[in-house]
Design a protein around this motif. Sequence first.
Motif, short mmCIF file in Angstrom:
data_model
loop_
_atom_site.label_atom_id
_atom_site.label_comp_id
_atom_site.label_asym_id
_atom_site.label_seq_id
_atom_site.Cartn_x
_atom_site.Cartn_y
_atom_site.Cartn_z
N ALA A 142 0.83 -1.21 0.00
CA ALA A 142 0.00 0.00 0.00
C ALA A 142 0.86 1.25 0.00
O ALA A 142 1.96 1.26 0.56
N ARG A 143 0.32 2.28 -0.60
CA ARG A 143 0.95 3.60 -0.54
C ARG A 143 0.48 4.30 0.73
O ARG A 143 -0.71 4.34 1.03
N LEU A 144 1.43 4.87 1.48
CA LEU A 144 1.13 5.57 2.71
C LEU A 144 1.79 6.94 2.70
O LEU A 144 2.88 7.11 2.13
N GLU A 145 1.14 7.91 3.34
CA GLU A 145 1.68 9.26 3.35
C GLU A 145 2.93 9.40 4.21
O GLU A 145 3.79 10.24 3.94
N SER A 146 3.04 8.60 5.25
CA SER A 146 4.21 8.68 6.12
C SER A 146 4.64 7.27 6.51
O SER A 146 3.84 6.33 6.48
N ALA A 147 5.90 7.14 6.88
CA ALA A 147 6.45 5.83 7.20
C ALA A 147 5.95 5.36 8.57
O ALA A 147 6.14 6.05 9.57
N PRO A 148 5.30 4.20 8.64
CA PRO A 148 4.83 3.68 9.92
C PRO A 148 5.96 3.00 10.68
O PRO A 148 7.00 2.66 10.12
N GLU A 149 5.76 2.83 11.96
CA GLU A 149 6.74 2.14 12.80
C GLU A 149 6.58 0.63 12.61
O GLU A 149 5.51 0.09 12.83
N PRO A 150 7.64 -0.06 12.19
CA PRO A 150 7.54 -1.52 11.99
C PRO A 150 7.13 -2.22 13.28
O PRO A 150 7.54 -1.78 14.36
N PRO A 151 6.33 -3.30 13.17
CA PRO A 151 5.81 -3.93 11.95
C PRO A 151 4.49 -3.35 11.47
O PRO A 151 3.86 -3.94 10.60
N ALA A 152 4.07 -2.22 12.04
CA ALA A 152 2.91 -1.48 11.54
C ALA A 152 1.66 -2.33 11.46
O ALA A 152 0.94 -2.34 10.47
N LEU A 153 1.35 -3.03 12.55
CA LEU A 153 0.20 -3.94 12.55
C LEU A 153 -1.13 -3.19 12.47
O LEU A 153 -2.08 -3.68 11.84
N ASP A 154 -1.23 -2.03 13.11
CA ASP A 154 -2.47 -1.25 13.04
C ASP A 154 -2.77 -0.83 11.61
O ASP A 154 -3.91 -0.91 11.14
N GLU A 155 -1.73 -0.36 10.90
CA GLU A 155 -1.92 0.04 9.50
C GLU A 155 -2.30 -1.17 8.65
O GLU A 155 -3.15 -1.08 7.76
N LEU A 156 -1.70 -2.32 8.94
CA LEU A 156 -2.02 -3.53 8.19
C LEU A 156 -3.49 -3.91 8.37
O LEU A 156 -4.18 -4.23 7.38
N ARG A 157 -3.99 -3.87 9.59
CA ARG A 157 -5.40 -4.22 9.82
C ARG A 157 -6.34 -3.23 9.14
O ARG A 157 -7.37 -3.62 8.57
N THR A 158 -6.00 -1.96 9.19
CA THR A 158 -6.83 -0.94 8.54
C THR A 158 -6.88 -1.17 7.03
O THR A 158 -7.94 -1.10 6.40
N LEU A 159 -5.73 -1.46 6.45
CA LEU A 159 -5.67 -1.71 5.01
C LEU A 159 -6.42 -2.98 4.64
O LEU A 159 -7.10 -3.05 3.61
N ALA A 160 -6.29 -4.01 5.47
CA ALA A 160 -6.99 -5.26 5.21
C ALA A 160 -8.49 -5.05 5.23
O ALA A 160 -9.22 -5.61 4.40
N ASP A 161 -8.98 -4.25 6.15
CA ASP A 161 -10.41 -3.96 6.20
C ASP A 161 -10.85 -3.19 4.95
O ASP A 161 -11.95 -3.42 4.43
N ALA A 162 -9.99 -2.29 4.46
CA ALA A 162 -10.35 -1.51 3.28
C ALA A 162 -10.37 -2.38 2.02
O ALA A 162 -11.25 -2.24 1.17
N VAL A 163 -9.41 -3.29 1.91
CA VAL A 163 -9.39 -4.20 0.77
C VAL A 163 -10.53 -5.19 0.85
O VAL A 163 -11.16 -5.55 -0.14
N ASP A 164 -10.78 -5.66 2.10
CA ASP A 164 -11.82 -6.64 2.36
C ASP A 164 -11.47 -7.94 1.63
O ASP A 164 -10.31 -8.23 1.41
N TRP A 165 -12.44 -8.75 1.31
CA TRP A 165 -12.30 -10.05 0.65
C TRP A 165 -11.16 -10.88 1.25
O TRP A 165 -10.06 -10.91 0.73
N GLN A 166 -11.47 -11.52 2.35
CA GLN A 166 -10.61 -12.52 2.98
C GLN A 166 -9.44 -11.95 3.77
O GLN A 166 -8.86 -12.66 4.57
N ARG A 167 -9.02 -10.70 3.54
CA ARG A 167 -7.84 -10.21 4.26
C ARG A 167 -8.06 -10.18 5.76
O ARG A 167 -7.23 -10.69 6.52
N PRO A 168 -9.16 -9.60 6.27
CA PRO A 168 -9.36 -9.61 7.73
C PRO A 168 -9.39 -11.02 8.30
O PRO A 168 -8.79 -11.29 9.35
#
Length: 373
Positions: free
Chosen positions: A218-244
């Motif tokens: 995903a493209r992000l405006e700023s660099a997240p702190e690894p492993p960036a799990l919160d950003e991953l969950r948010t992106l998975a919810d936005a993509v939907d279809w099996q990711r969550p």
Amino acid sequence: MTRSATLDVLIVGGGIAGLGLAGYLARQGCEPTVVEQATEWRSSGYGIGLWSDGLAVLDELDCLGAVRQRAADPNRIEIRATGGERLRQTTIPPDRTLLLAVHRADLHAALRTAVPADWIRMGTTPARIRERRGGVDVTFDDGRTETFDLVVGADGIHSTVREQCFTEWTLRDLDTYVWSLWVEEDVDVGGDMVSVWGPGSEGFVARVGDRVGVNLAARLESAPEPPALDELRTLADAVDWQRPALLEETDEEPFFDRVREVTCERWRTDRVALVGDAAHALHPIAGMGASLALQDARVLAQELATTRPERVSTALDRFEARRRKPVEREKRKARVEAAVTFVESEPLRRLRNGVVEHTPILDLFVRQQAISG
């Protein structure tokens, strides 16, 4: 035994390019030294796609069978929109293998079988590299100094060899980040290999044996702190279809990295060469990084096969001449694919999805990759 046995070669980096080159040189009667900065081989990493030319290299190194046992050999490739709507599906004839998807660690383990273990020094890296007319003097971080006819930088995006021996290069941090994880669950992922396009993101799923490999970029405006799990969950919810659901099925911490590109004006000096990501890291959306690295290894080994120590520079010149155009072509294609895939604007996404749904663009892409990959 060919003349390459007279070459004393140092390969810096025990990754895909480095091990591939060492495997080829071993077949030519050469005994290279491979140094790897890590103290042990890592078990994490991306799911890797290997197209036809990369598979040909594995076959020549007698590694293809081992990789195939741990890889997915898809008969169907799908593209879906957010929420799972299928935009396009293409099929691969069951009697042909155009693409394998495999865990990086499994590919790496197969390549190691082609290289004697005592050729590899773990936990060391060059501290100083000094090239002169008759050879390359290398001082390692343990204080040892040795001289080689040729030094090959196969040490990846953050190459020590490139840093010390080359000046005209750039390492570009992109605004794209990638997570990769593996789920050992029986999760229905539809097609053999599925790419789901979200807003400014792409999720890729493939069943590999008894595991499901999941990449999310995903493209992000700023660099997240690894492993960036919160950003991953948010992106998975936005993509939907099996990711969550897939994220809920594992306690594994995902592999996380920022996407970077490397551009070098030259890949060689008289006695030092760069291969793989050290020379030309490209956007991973193309799924071509591993195949390009393996092709580099094959071509460099071919050029060194009958080379005497005093003629190394000529062999390196031929190597770069043969590899430069194919690599540049794949880098251009990767930039176009990234621009098309990581679209954030809703109107542009609808337009793009309509083009994919109603034209054979996916089929053409697969055929092109099969020819050039």
